[in-house]
Scaffold this motif. Sequence first.
Motif, PDB file in Angstrom:
ATOM      1  N   VAL A   5       0.840  -1.199   0.000  1.00 14.29           N
ATOM      2  CA  VAL A   5       0.000   0.000   0.000  1.00 14.29           C
ATOM      3  C   VAL A   5       0.875   1.250   0.000  1.00 14.29           C
ATOM      4  CG1 VAL A   5      -1.690   1.332   1.309  1.00 14.29           C
ATOM      5  CG2 VAL A   5      -1.981  -1.132   1.044  1.00 14.29           C
ATOM      6  N   VAL A   8       2.207   1.827  -3.492  1.00 18.69           N
ATOM      7  CA  VAL A   8       1.154   2.311  -4.391  1.00 18.69           C
ATOM      8  C   VAL A   8       0.864   3.783  -4.118  1.00 18.69           C
ATOM      9  CG1 VAL A   8      -1.307   2.120  -4.961  1.00 18.69           C
ATOM     10  CG2 VAL A   8       0.118   0.061  -4.824  1.00 18.69           C
ATOM     11  N   LEU A   9       0.745   4.157  -2.859  1.00 18.70           N
ATOM     12  CA  LEU A   9       0.478   5.563  -2.529  1.00 18.70           C
ATOM     13  C   LEU A   9       1.633   6.453  -2.968  1.00 18.70           C
ATOM     14  CD1 LEU A   9      -1.173   5.287   0.996  1.00 18.70           C
ATOM     15  CD2 LEU A   9      -2.286   5.661  -1.211  1.00 18.70           C
ATOM     16  N   SER A  12       1.523   6.997  -6.608  1.00 25.05           N
ATOM     17  CA  SER A  12       0.285   7.568  -7.132  1.00 25.05           C
ATOM     18  C   SER A  12       0.120   9.054  -6.854  1.00 25.05           C
ATOM     19  CB  SER A  12      -0.922   6.821  -6.552  1.00 25.05           C
ATOM     20  OG  SER A  12      -0.890   5.472  -6.913  1.00 25.05           O
ATOM     21  N   LEU A  43      -7.505  10.073  -8.984  1.00 26.91           N
ATOM     22  CA  LEU A  43      -6.496   9.476  -8.113  1.00 26.91           C
ATOM     23  C   LEU A  43      -7.011   8.171  -7.516  1.00 26.91           C
ATOM     24  CD1 LEU A  43      -3.810   9.501  -6.592  1.00 26.91           C
ATOM     25  CD2 LEU A  43      -4.915  10.935  -4.850  1.00 26.91           C
ATOM     26  N   ARG A  46      -6.796   5.440 -10.066  1.00 27.47           N
ATOM     27  CA  ARG A  46      -5.415   4.968 -10.263  1.00 27.47           C
ATOM     28  C   ARG A  46      -4.983   4.060  -9.112  1.00 27.47           C
ATOM     29  NH1 ARG A  46      -4.551  10.340 -11.578  1.00 27.47           N
ATOM     30  NH2 ARG A  46      -3.343  10.738  -9.688  1.00 27.47           N
ATOM     31  N   ILE A  47      -5.296   4.464  -7.892  1.00 28.71           N
ATOM     32  CA  ILE A  47      -4.911   3.663  -6.733  1.00 28.71           C
ATOM     33  C   ILE A  47      -5.631   2.317  -6.755  1.00 28.71           C
ATOM     34  CG2 ILE A  47      -5.034   3.514  -4.215  1.00 28.71           C
ATOM     35  CD1 ILE A  47      -4.546   6.564  -4.159  1.00 28.71           C
ATOM     36  N   GLN A  48      -6.925   2.325  -7.043  1.00 24.06           N
ATOM     37  CA  GLN A  48      -7.680   1.069  -7.100  1.00 24.06           C
ATOM     38  C   GLN A  48      -7.107   0.131  -8.159  1.00 24.06           C
ATOM     39  OE1 GLN A  48     -11.670   2.733  -7.526  1.00 24.06           O
ATOM     40  NE2 GLN A  48     -12.216   1.889  -5.527  1.00 24.06           N
ATOM     41  N   LYS A  50      -4.016   0.010  -9.309  1.00 20.63           N
ATOM     42  CA  LYS A  50      -2.717  -0.514  -8.867  1.00 20.63           C
ATOM     43  C   LYS A  50      -2.882  -1.547  -7.757  1.00 20.63           C
ATOM     44  CE  LYS A  50       0.087   3.418 -10.231  1.00 20.63           C
ATOM     45  NZ  LYS A  50       1.019   4.466  -9.796  1.00 20.63           N
ATOM     46  N   LEU A  51      -3.805  -1.302  -6.836  1.00 23.74           N
ATOM     47  CA  LEU A  51      -4.025  -2.261  -5.756  1.00 23.74           C
ATOM     48  C   LEU A  51      -4.632  -3.563  -6.272  1.00 23.74           C
ATOM     49  CD1 LEU A  51      -5.373  -0.029  -2.843  1.00 23.74           C
ATOM     50  CD2 LEU A  51      -3.109  -1.093  -3.035  1.00 23.74           C
TER      51      LEU A  51
END
Length: 86
Positions: A5, A8-9, A12, A43, A46-48, A50-51
């Motif tokens: 996490v 990813v953050l 991002s 944003l 994008r995070i979702q 990548k996760l």
Amino acid sequence: MLVRVAEVLRDSIRSSDFAARIGGDEYSILLAEGQAEDDASALVERIQAKLAEPLIYDGRQCRIGASFGIAHVDDLATTGEVAREI
């Protein structure tokens, strides 16, 4: 999972944004001034994405899910009085 996490953050958000782990598996992201609600939504997407990419850990495939909420205000000065403790 915390390392994943964090990666990813970090990948991002922009250097002018701020991400923090609040506790357990809860995080907050503050976008820099001038960002619109659409920027926050982009944003989150994008995070979702990548996760959702599979992670191999100890030879096993792991998946991470997350839920998001967005709070937006155009002008922080119009949100009311801020209580201060002295």
